[in-house]
Design a protein around this motif. Structure first.
Motif, short mmCIF file in Angstrom:
data_model
loop_
_atom_site.label_atom_id
_atom_site.label_comp_id
_atom_site.label_asym_id
_atom_site.label_seq_id
_atom_site.Cartn_x
_atom_site.Cartn_y
_atom_site.Cartn_z
N LEU A 41 4.70 3.18 18.61
CA LEU A 41 3.84 4.42 19.02
C LEU A 41 4.25 5.52 17.78
O LEU A 41 5.16 5.91 17.88
CB LEU A 41 4.20 5.13 20.38
CG LEU A 41 3.24 6.26 20.69
CD1 LEU A 41 1.72 5.62 20.88
CD2 LEU A 41 3.73 7.04 21.80
N ARG A 42 3.29 5.56 16.86
CA ARG A 42 3.54 6.26 15.80
C ARG A 42 1.92 6.89 15.02
O ARG A 42 1.05 6.18 15.32
CB ARG A 42 4.20 5.45 14.66
CG ARG A 42 3.42 4.22 14.35
CD ARG A 42 4.23 3.54 13.11
NE ARG A 42 3.95 4.25 11.69
CZ ARG A 42 4.73 4.17 10.95
NH1 ARG A 42 5.69 3.44 10.87
NH2 ARG A 42 4.46 5.15 9.77
N PRO A 43 2.04 7.72 14.23
CA PRO A 43 0.79 8.06 13.57
C PRO A 43 0.30 7.04 12.53
O PRO A 43 1.14 6.44 11.79
CB PRO A 43 1.31 9.46 12.77
CG PRO A 43 2.59 9.81 13.17
CD PRO A 43 3.28 8.44 13.74
N ILE A 44 -0.92 6.77 12.51
CA ILE A 44 -1.47 5.89 11.61
C ILE A 44 -2.47 6.56 10.65
O ILE A 44 -2.89 7.89 10.99
CB ILE A 44 -2.43 5.05 12.45
CG1 ILE A 44 -2.94 3.62 11.51
CG2 ILE A 44 -3.89 5.59 13.14
CD1 ILE A 44 -3.76 2.52 12.36
N GLU A 45 -2.18 6.15 9.40
CA GLU A 45 -2.59 6.67 8.17
C GLU A 45 -4.13 6.36 7.76
O GLU A 45 -4.32 5.16 7.96
CB GLU A 45 -1.44 6.73 6.95
CG GLU A 45 -0.23 7.22 7.48
CD GLU A 45 0.97 7.04 6.34
OE1 GLU A 45 1.90 7.45 6.55
OE2 GLU A 45 0.46 5.72 5.65
N ARG A 46 -4.79 7.16 7.20
CA ARG A 46 -6.01 6.66 6.46
C ARG A 46 -5.79 6.44 4.90
O ARG A 46 -5.26 7.38 4.49
CB ARG A 46 -7.26 7.60 6.86
CG ARG A 46 -8.51 7.07 6.37
CD ARG A 46 -9.66 7.68 7.18
NE ARG A 46 -9.63 9.47 6.92
CZ ARG A 46 -10.53 9.64 5.70
NH1 ARG A 46 -10.92 8.82 4.99
NH2 ARG A 46 -10.33 11.07 5.68
N SER A 47 -6.04 5.54 4.41
CA SER A 47 -5.70 5.42 2.95
C SER A 47 -6.96 4.83 2.30
O SER A 47 -7.79 4.45 2.65
CB SER A 47 -4.85 4.22 2.80
OG SER A 47 -4.95 3.09 3.34
#
Length: 316
Positions: A41-47
């Protein structure tokens, strides 16, 4: 009759459920290089992705030149050699007419490597000639090209992950420090310059790399590594490791591992992770390597064959 059919359906479903469980011996798991990772459970990034090339950091290139005409009488280094500050590099004998012509000795002003030795031993030297070029590779610039559609999302100071085919699985962390003032008329791209620490000197000048510019952090989500998800749109799945008899996933007392193909609904993805909206819970252990072979094993057993070649001529 209805009760009999219901009982038969339940029995068939139970058999199907059991057959969905894939049993793999420890030997087979080792031979196929099976690896797992825990769903987090963690932030997901937009790249934003881009291609790039490794270049020298401004000020890291040093040209060694002679102030007088002459010839090279001693050359102590060669291309690629590591040098430290003060190391002897090259000696030039002056053409000045004298009983003993003066000789100039050059030492390294930086710690780095010899990028190119441009004058051979015994070669003639003019004041405008470059004898050697040195470079400090402890920090490099990665120059990438951003498509015009992504320009609005790219800003100075953003984190950038750099990957090279020379080092699969290894990620170099950099920071976007400069954006070019123009757009290439032919390609419609804009250059970016990523400052990247390179203490182990693995990133070499001219090396082609792939960039992932982190443009946004999304909310926390259940994520798994990208390589864990297989299938195609509408039919994505992962292989989930089942708990052993002791209650923990991993190698059981019988030296066998058990996996289950699990359908998943995916959401956002970046260059490292995929968001799992449904099908996986935090803490589940998911196969990240060897899942292709598990597909083969699942298909083989679905056809009634329980045999699986371990790569050494044995079946399981």
């Amino acid at each position: 009759m209805k009760l009999f059919l219901t009982t038969l359906c339940i029995a068939a479903f139970a058999t199907l459920a059991r057959s969905a469980e894939i049993e793999v011996s420890a030997q087979v798991a080792q031979n196929i290089g099976l690896q797992t990772a825990v769903a987090e459970l963690r932030p997901i990034e937009r790249s934003v992705s881009a291609l790039g090339r490794v270049e020298a950091e401004p000020g890291s290139l040093v040209a060694i030149t002679s102030r007088v005409a002459g010839r090279v009488t001693a050359l102590a280094v060669h291309d690629g050699q590591r040098v430290e500050v003060g190391d002897f590099l090259v000696e030039v004998e002056s053409r000045v007419a004298a009983q003993t012509p003066p000789r100039l000795r050059f030492t390294s002003p930086i710690a780095g490597r010899v990028l190119e030795a441009e004058i051979p031993l015994g070669g003639a030297v003019e004041p405008a000639d470059t004898l050697l070029t040195l470079v400090d590779l402890s920090e490099v610039d990665v120059v990438g090209e951003i498509h015009i559609r992504d320009l609005a999302n790219v800003q100075l100071g953003q984190r950038v992950r750099v990957r090279s085919a020379a080092y699969p699985g290894e990620v170099f962390e950099g920071e976007l420090k400069t954006i070019a003032a123009n757009v290439d008329r032919q390609t419609g791209t804009r250059r970016i310059f990523v400052h990247t620490p390179n203490l182990q000197e693995k990133l070499l000048l001219g090396m082609r790399v792939q960039l992932s510019i982190v443009v946004e952090d999304q909310a926390r989500a259940v994520v798994v590594p990208r390589e864990a998800v297989r299938g195609e749109a509408g039919d994505f799945f992962v292989f989930r490791e089942l708990p052993s008899a002791g209650g923990n996933a991993g190698l059981s007392a019988s030296h066998e591992r058990h996996y289950e193909r699990t359908s998943v609904v995916v959401g956002l993805r970046d260059d490292r992770f995929v968001e799992i909206i449904d099908g996986v819970l935090p803490g589940d252990r998911i196969v990240t390597r060897g899942n292709y072979q598990l597909e083969y094993l699942e298909a083989a057993r679905g056809e009634g064959s329980a045999a699986f070649d371990d790569g050494h001529g044995h079946t399981h």
